[in-house]
Design a protein around this motif. Structure first.
Motif, PDB file in Angstrom:
ATOM      1  N   PHE A 331      -8.622   3.424   2.714  1.00 28.49           N
ATOM      2  CA  PHE A 331      -8.127   2.351   3.574  1.00 28.49           C
ATOM      3  C   PHE A 331      -8.733   1.023   3.147  1.00 28.49           C
ATOM      4  N   ALA A 332     -10.051   1.009   2.892  1.00 23.46           N
ATOM      5  CA  ALA A 332     -10.703  -0.222   2.425  1.00 23.46           C
ATOM      6  C   ALA A 332     -10.102  -0.667   1.096  1.00 23.46           C
ATOM      7  N   GLN A 333      -9.721   0.287   0.259  1.00 23.06           N
ATOM      8  CA  GLN A 333      -9.078  -0.023  -1.014  1.00 23.06           C
ATOM      9  C   GLN A 333      -7.748  -0.753  -0.784  1.00 23.06           C
ATOM     10  N   SER A 334      -6.898  -0.204   0.078  1.00 27.88           N
ATOM     11  CA  SER A 334      -5.607  -0.828   0.376  1.00 27.88           C
ATOM     12  C   SER A 334      -5.786  -2.192   1.046  1.00 27.88           C
ATOM     13  N   PHE A 335      -6.753  -2.266   1.944  1.00 26.38           N
ATOM     14  CA  PHE A 335      -7.027  -3.495   2.691  1.00 26.38           C
ATOM     15  C   PHE A 335      -7.436  -4.613   1.730  1.00 26.38           C
ATOM     16  N   LEU A 336      -8.384  -4.303   0.838  1.00 21.57           N
ATOM     17  CA  LEU A 336      -8.882  -5.327  -0.080  1.00 21.57           C
ATOM     18  C   LEU A 336      -7.821  -5.717  -1.106  1.00 21.57           C
ATOM     19  N   ARG A 337      -7.033  -4.777  -1.545  1.00 20.05           N
ATOM     20  CA  ARG A 337      -5.946  -5.113  -2.476  1.00 20.05           C
ATOM     21  C   ARG A 337      -4.997  -6.147  -1.870  1.00 20.05           C
ATOM     22  N   ILE A 339      -5.642  -8.221   0.577  1.00 16.05           N
ATOM     23  CA  ILE A 339      -6.365  -9.493   0.748  1.00 16.05           C
ATOM     24  C   ILE A 339      -6.361 -10.288  -0.555  1.00 16.05           C
ATOM     25  N   LEU A 340      -6.683  -9.626  -1.671  1.00 15.46           N
ATOM     26  CA  LEU A 340      -6.749 -10.317  -2.964  1.00 15.46           C
ATOM     27  C   LEU A 340      -5.360 -10.698  -3.462  1.00 15.46           C
ATOM     28  N   ARG A 341      -4.366  -9.892  -3.155  1.00 17.48           N
ATOM     29  CA  ARG A 341      -2.996 -10.222  -3.562  1.00 17.48           C
ATOM     30  C   ARG A 341      -2.568 -11.562  -2.955  1.00 17.48           C
ATOM     31  N   ARG A 342      -2.952 -11.767  -1.712  1.00 21.41           N
ATOM     32  CA  ARG A 342      -2.571 -13.006  -1.026  1.00 21.41           C
ATOM     33  C   ARG A 342      -3.416 -14.198  -1.506  1.00 21.41           C
ATOM     34  N   TYR A 343      -4.633 -13.908  -1.904  1.00 22.11           N
ATOM     35  CA  TYR A 343      -5.535 -14.999  -2.325  1.00 22.11           C
ATOM     36  C   TYR A 343      -5.201 -15.493  -3.726  1.00 22.11           C
ATOM     37  N   ASP A 344      -5.184 -14.556  -4.701  1.00 27.31           N
ATOM     38  CA  ASP A 344      -4.934 -14.945  -6.095  1.00 27.31           C
ATOM     39  C   ASP A 344      -4.582 -13.682  -6.872  1.00 27.31           C
ATOM     40  N   ILE A 345      -3.341 -13.564  -7.296  1.00 27.16           N
ATOM     41  CA  ILE A 345      -2.889 -12.362  -7.990  1.00 27.16           C
ATOM     42  C   ILE A 345      -3.656 -12.152  -9.298  1.00 27.16           C
ATOM     43  N   ASN A 346      -4.143 -13.235  -9.897  1.00 27.52           N
ATOM     44  CA  ASN A 346      -4.912 -13.117 -11.139  1.00 27.52           C
ATOM     45  C   ASN A 346      -6.246 -12.429 -10.895  1.00 27.52           C
ATOM     46  N   LEU A 348      -6.771 -10.185  -8.494  1.00 22.10           N
ATOM     47  CA  LEU A 348      -6.442  -8.787  -8.257  1.00 22.10           C
ATOM     48  C   LEU A 348      -6.201  -8.049  -9.569  1.00 22.10           C
ATOM     49  N   GLU A 349      -5.521  -8.698 -10.511  1.00 24.44           N
ATOM     50  CA  GLU A 349      -5.194  -8.037 -11.779  1.00 24.44           C
ATOM     51  C   GLU A 349      -6.394  -7.908 -12.709  1.00 24.44           C
ATOM     52  N   SER A 350      -7.501  -8.573 -12.395  1.00 31.39           N
ATOM     53  CA  SER A 350      -8.684  -8.502 -13.248  1.00 31.39           C
ATOM     54  C   SER A 350      -9.738  -7.532 -12.723  1.00 31.39           C
TER      55      SER A 350
END
Length: 482
Positions: A331-337, A339-346, A348-350
């Motif tokens: 759940f923490a994995q999905s939650f943080l993904r 959060i980072l997707r909305r902040y900066d996709i770059n 998340l991809e790194s």
């Protein structure tokens, strides 16, 4: 089933009563390059690690921790010399200052019995003060199929005779074997046999209307039958050391085998220590029962609550240039993904976000990865605090992420809108439910995907709190990976 809290600090006063003088911890110095300290935080301890990390060395030394019980006629006493023979090929399997310091539970919870085994010239000393306990070693040769041994039951099969007097029942053996192996057994027992002037004993099983001896059993089946018999018939409160019990067992059997071990230590008060490379077995245990051994120049480091398989996965992800973010669960994995997707996709991809277990497992994994030279960040639940210098971060809010999301008005409204489900009614009818079970339980009720359900609620929650809520965490992650 054994509860996790049964062995934890809140129950220290019960350890000696329930398990006897178990090994609480040990310090090892100078054996095959192993210098380490290990605490045993659960009745079952799985030692995981890459080949050569010292798992077998630790298990063998634990076998040397007790004197033989005078009432145990068939048990064997183990000594250091049994496992560390000196020869021309192995002149120094241990250093001149090698020693093992054992710390045992006593009837006084705050007091441990301490004992040191050291070598004086050619002999090991310190054994006399050891507590008494039955010890059993299930190495790789605990069960070798008779067909491979060329046992008398094979090469003298035509003259084999059976004695009903020598039949030995295994109480509930068929039930335990059925659960582990996933096949229905009607009976399991051991039968004495003779051929000419020699005698032996054979395991016998009945299932699907057929009866057959171990001469016609597979390796995994025979090993399980022998292990069940030993754990059920040896004296209560024994120490059992196993070498890679997953050998020849399919994945479901590995999982069920751990459930059986948890049951037998609860019923019989055993302490069990085993080496393993199986992620299935490690994950079946609570975090308190997992130890990861990593060998370095100075000895062996022990990391609590984490498995070698997940560390290996993280290292392989890091080889691609990604920073690893260690979180507690999926759940923490999905939650943080999200959060980072909305902040900066770059950003998340790194990174690769990998769940490791509880907060202790996350910290252990983070330290292992850092020791291996991997760029790692630990993001734990909000109540764990932060240390930016050590790349220890925390999720926003004040609650575990499942509670933060599920108990929000936005999430409740979304569940009602999409699924006609009342979160408030669910909470009132399940007042004691663990927050980790919120979404799996609801997904089961609604016959829908847990992952989709979680994503719907996470997105509704993040829409409601806005980007400011998680901005500090995102900025700290970005700084850590640059």
């Amino acid at each position: 089933m054994l509860e996790r809290n049964y062995w934890k600090n809140t129950k220290k006063k019960n350890r000696y009563k329930n398990f006897g003088p178990v090994i609480a911890s040990v310090k090892i110095n100078g054996f095959r390059g192993v210098n380490t300290e290990i605490s045993f935080d659960y009745p079952i301890t799985a030692l995981s690690g890459f080949n050569g990390s010292g798992k077998s060395t630790v298990g063998q030394l634990m076998l040397c921790a007790y004197r033989k019980m005078p009432t145990s006629k068939n048990s064997k006493r183990f000594y250091v010399k049994d496992f560390f023979p000196v020869s021309n090929l192995d002149p120094e399997p241990f250093t001149s200052t090698a020693k093992i310091e054992f710390f045992y539970e006593t009837d006084k919870p705050s007091t441990k019995q301490e004992l040191t085994v050291t070598r004086s010239k050619k002999e090991w000393s310190g054994y006399k003060r050891q507590p008494e306990r039955n010890v059993e070693y299930l190495g790789f040769t605990v069960y070798i199929p008779k067909i491979e041994q060329r046992d008398l039951s094979i090469y003298l099969a035509s003259s084999l005779s059976v004695s009903e007097k020598d039949r030995v029942e295994v109480e509930n053996g068929a039930m335990y074997a059925s659960r582990i192996l996933g096949s229905s057994y009607e009976d399991i027992y051991f039968q004495g046999v003779k051929a000419r002037s020699r005698s032996a004993e054979l395991g016998v099983a009945s299932r699907f209307g057929a009866k057959y001896s171990e001469n016609n059993m597979g390796f995994g089946e025979g090993r399980v039958v022998y292990t069940i018999r030993l754990l059920e018939s040896c004296p209560a409160q024994s120490l059992i050391v196993l070498e890679e019990p997953e050998t020849s067992l399919h994945e479901s059997a590995q999982y069920e085998f751990i459930k059986y071990l948890m049951d037998v230590v609860n019923r019989r008060g055993h302490q069990i220590i085993f080496s393993t490379h199986s992620s299935i077995m490690m994950d079946a245990l609570p975090p308190e029962g997992r130890k990861l051994l990593i060998r370095g120049k100075e000895g062996v480091d022990v990391f609590d609550s984490v498995t070698s398989t997940r560390v290996k996965t993280a290292l392989s992800c890091g080889e691609g240039g990604h920073a690893i973010i260690c979180v507690e669960d999926e759940f923490a994995q999905s939650f943080l993904r999200e959060i980072l997707r909305r902040y900066d996709i770059n950003v998340l991809e790194s990174v690769e976000i990998i769940p490791f277990g509880d907060a202790k497992a996350v910290l252990s994994a983070h330290r292992v990865l850092a020791k291996a030279g991997q760029k790692s960040i630990a993001v734990r639940d909000a109540d764990q605090g932060e240390d930016l210098a050590q790349h220890l971060l925390a999720l926003p809010g004040s609650l575990p992420p499942e509670k933060e999301v599920f108990c929000s008005k936005a999430s409740k409204d979304k569940l009602n809108e999409l699924y006609g489900f009342s979160a408030d009614t669910f909470l009132s009818s399940h007042p004691d439910i663990d927050h980790h079970e919120y979404f799996p339980k609801i997904a089961g009720k609604l016959s829908c995907s847990r992952e989709v359900l979680e994503t719907d609620c996470i997105r509704a929650f993040l829409d409601s709190v806005g980007s400011i809520w998680s901005q500090k965490l995102c900025e700290n992650i970005k700084k850590a990976i640059v």
